[in-house]
Design an enzyme around this catalytic site. Structure first.
Site, PDB file in Angstrom:
ATOM      1  N   SER A 123       0.601  -1.071  -0.151  1.00 30.11           N
ATOM      2  CA  SER A 123       0.160  -0.265   0.070  1.00 30.11           C
ATOM      3  C   SER A 123       0.835   1.386   0.081  1.00 30.11           C
ATOM      4  O   SER A 123       0.521   2.719  -0.312  1.00 30.11           O
ATOM      5  CB  SER A 123      -0.988   0.159   1.165  1.00 30.11           C
ATOM      6  OG  SER A 123      -0.153  -0.084   2.196  1.00 30.11           O
TER       7      SER A 123
ATOM      8  N   ASP B 277      -2.446   8.395   7.299  1.00 31.50           N
ATOM      9  CA  ASP B 277      -3.843   8.192   8.553  1.00 31.50           C
ATOM     10  C   ASP B 277      -2.925   7.178   8.737  1.00 31.50           C
ATOM     11  O   ASP B 277      -2.277   7.246   9.573  1.00 31.50           O
ATOM     12  CB  ASP B 277      -4.658   7.205   7.121  1.00 31.50           C
ATOM     13  CG  ASP B 277      -4.042   6.003   6.339  1.00 31.50           C
ATOM     14  OD1 ASP B 277      -2.142   5.909   6.880  1.00 31.50           O
ATOM     15  OD2 ASP B 277      -4.105   5.928   5.516  1.00 31.50           O
TER      16      ASP B 277
ATOM     17  N   HIS C 102      -0.461   5.573   6.990  1.00 24.20           N
ATOM     18  CA  HIS C 102       0.737   5.713   6.301  1.00 24.20           C
ATOM     19  C   HIS C 102       1.098   6.937   6.097  1.00 24.20           C
ATOM     20  O   HIS C 102       0.186   8.243   6.410  1.00 24.20           O
ATOM     21  CB  HIS C 102       0.163   5.326   4.927  1.00 24.20           C
ATOM     22  CG  HIS C 102      -0.572   4.156   4.265  1.00 24.20           C
ATOM     23  ND1 HIS C 102      -1.882   3.762   4.753  1.00 24.20           N
ATOM     24  CD2 HIS C 102      -0.601   2.608   3.860  1.00 24.20           C
ATOM     25  CE1 HIS C 102      -2.403   2.993   4.425  1.00 24.20           C
ATOM     26  NE2 HIS C 102      -1.217   2.084   3.919  1.00 24.20           N
TER      27      HIS C 102
END
Length: 382
Positions: free
Chosen positions: A58, A345, A348
Site C-alpha cells: 500500500s 492515516d 501511511h
C-alpha cells in the site's frame, strides 16, 4: 487499511514503551521546511532510463486493488485530496514515494497494471504494487483481495509478453529491460498483517529470527525470478519504522510508541541488506541498491521540526485516539494543514514525507541508499 484488520492488530500486541531511535549522522539532500507536495522543487533530469517497474504494497499501490473484492482500497475521498486526478487508489493525500522517483527519472506517473492493458500504455513502466500484499502468499488474507508479490511477478510476465510483441521479440526488449529501474518494497505486511495478527498461527510456528530468515530466503528467490526475466537495476526498499505509526500509538493507553514492533523489523532489514550484498557479489551484470527507509523515517520522527513537521503522533485522517484506531473512511474530513503532518492515516505517511523519501533515495548519500543512489544506478554501466 481497513478497520477490522486494525482492530485485530490492536489485540495482537501487548504493552508499550517509549521508542528510542538510534543516533543520526546522515544526510538528506534538499530536506527542509520549504518542501511541499509532489513534483515540486527537485527538477527531473534526463537519466536515460526508459521505464520503471514497481512491486510493493500500500505504500506504493496506485490503484491495483480498485477492482478487487478487497478491504484494502483507497479509491475514494479524501484519499487523493491533493492529487491532480483525485482518488486513484493511492494510500496518500497525494504522491507516493515512487511517484516522486518516476518524476525525478524523467518518467511519467506509472499506470497501474489494469490501466496498462496495452503495450503502448506499458512502454514507460507499470506499477504492480498491491495494498495488503506481502512476500508470503498468505499475508494480508484478512483483507480478502490483494496481489501477493508472486502474483505481481506473474503480472509482470504478462506485460513482458505484450512489450515483446510490440518491440519485435525478446532480443529487442532485453536492452530496454536492462536499462529500466525495478523498484521493490515488500515486507511490512508480512509483519503487520501476518506475524502480528492474532488469527494467524505464524508467531507460534516461528520466532522472530526464524521468521525474518524465512522471509528473506523467499525474497531472494523472487528477486532472482525478476533477474531471470531480464531485470538488472534493482531498488530494494527497506521496511520503515512502524513503532510510532498512529495505529501503534492508538492502542497504547499512554499514547506512546511500540518498540517491540521495530525489534522485529530491524533484524529483517539487516538480513535484506546482507541479501543485497550477496546478490551484488553473485550477479556482476546486475546492480542491487538498498534504500534505508527505516533510518529516514526514524530521523524525521526524531527531528520533525527540522523538516517542517509539527504533528507527529496522529494521522491527518482517521477515527479514534490519534486518528489511528480506524483508518480514513470515505468522505471523512481530513486535517487542513496536511504539510505539517508526518502521517496521512493510521498507517501511511503524507505526500510530503513520500516526496522527501523519494528525493533522498534518488540522490542521497550512502547513509540512506547503499551502495549508490538511484541517480547513480541509472547511470551505472555493468
Amino acid at each position: 487499511m481497513a478497520a477490522a484488520a486494525a482492530l485485530l492488530l490492536l489485540l495482537a500486541l501487548g504493552g508499550a514503551a517509549a521508542q528510542v531511535f538510534p543516533p543520526w549522522n546522515g544526510t538528506f539532500p534538499g530536506f527542509g521546511p520549504g518542501i511541499s507536495g509532489g513534483g515540486t522543487g527537485a527538477a527531473a533530469g534526463a537519466t536515460g532510463v526508459p521505464a520503471m517497474f514497481v512491486f510493493g504494497d500500500s505504500l506504493t499501490d496506485n490503484g491495483n486493488n480498485n477492482d478487487l473484492q478487497s478491504l484494502a482500497k483507497a479509491n475514494y475521498p479524501p484519499y487523493g485530496i491533493d492529487f491532480a486526478g483525485g482518488p486513484t487508489g493511492r494510500f496518500s493525500n497525494g504522491y507516493t514515494m515512487v511517484d516522486e522517483i518516476a518524476q525525478l527519472l524523467g518518467l511519467p506517473l506509472l499506470p497501474s497494471h489494469p490501466d496498462a492493458s496495452s503495450a503502448d500504455a506499458a512502454l514507460r513502466g507499470v506499477n504492480f504494487a498491491s495494498a495488503a500484499a506481502g512476500i508470503l502468499d498468505n499475508t494480508g488474507q484478512n483483507f480478502v483481495g490483494r496481489i501477493p508479490f508472486n502474483q505481481q511477478i506473474k503480472n509482470f510476465e504478462q506485460t513482458l509478453g505484450q512489450l515483446s510483441r510490440k518491440l519485435g521479440g525478446a532480443s529487442r526488449l532485453a536492452p530496454t529491460l536492462a536499462r529500466s529501474i525495478f523498484y521493490v518494497g515488500m515486507g511490512s505486511n508480512d509483519y503487520l498483517n501476518n506475524y502480528l495478527m492474532p488469527n494467524y498461527n505464524t508467531r507460534n510456528e516461528y520466532n522472530g529470527d526464524q521468521y525474518s530468515t524465512l522471509l528473506v530466503q523467499q525474497y531472494a528467490r523472487q528477486l532472482n525470478t525478476l533477474y531471470n526475466l531480464g531485470a538488472r537495476r534493482f531498488v530494494i526498499a527497506g521496511v520503515g519504522s512502524m513503532a510510532c505509526i498512529p495505529n501503534m500509538r492508538a492502542r497504547s493507553p499512554m499514547n506512546v510508541c511500540s518498540p517491540d514492533v521495530d525489534d522485529l523489523i530491524i533484524p529483517f532489514n539487516n538480513k535484506v541488506k546482507a541479501m543485497v550484498n550477496n546478490l551484488n557479489a553473485n550477479r556482476p551484470n546486475a546492480k542491487f541498491i538498498y534504500v534505508d527507509n527505516y533510518a529516514m523515517i526514524s530521523e524525521i520522527l526524531r527531528n520533525p521540526w527540522s523538516y517542517g513537521f509539527s504533528v507527529v503522533d496522529r494521522g491527518c485522517c482517521g477515527i479514534g485516539r490519534n486518528r489511528g484506531m480506524i483508518t480514513c473512511l470515505p468522505f471523512l474530513r481530513p486535517c487542513l494543514n496536511r504539510n505539517t503532518y508526518i502521517f496521512w492515516d493510521a498507517f501511511h505517511p503524507t505526500e510530503r514525507v513520500n516526496v522527501l523519501l523519494g528525493r533522498a533515495a534518488f540522490n542521497g548519500g550512502n547513509d540512506v541508499v547503499y551502495p549508490m543512489n538511484i541517480q547513480q544506478l541509472a547511470a551505472w554501466q555493468p
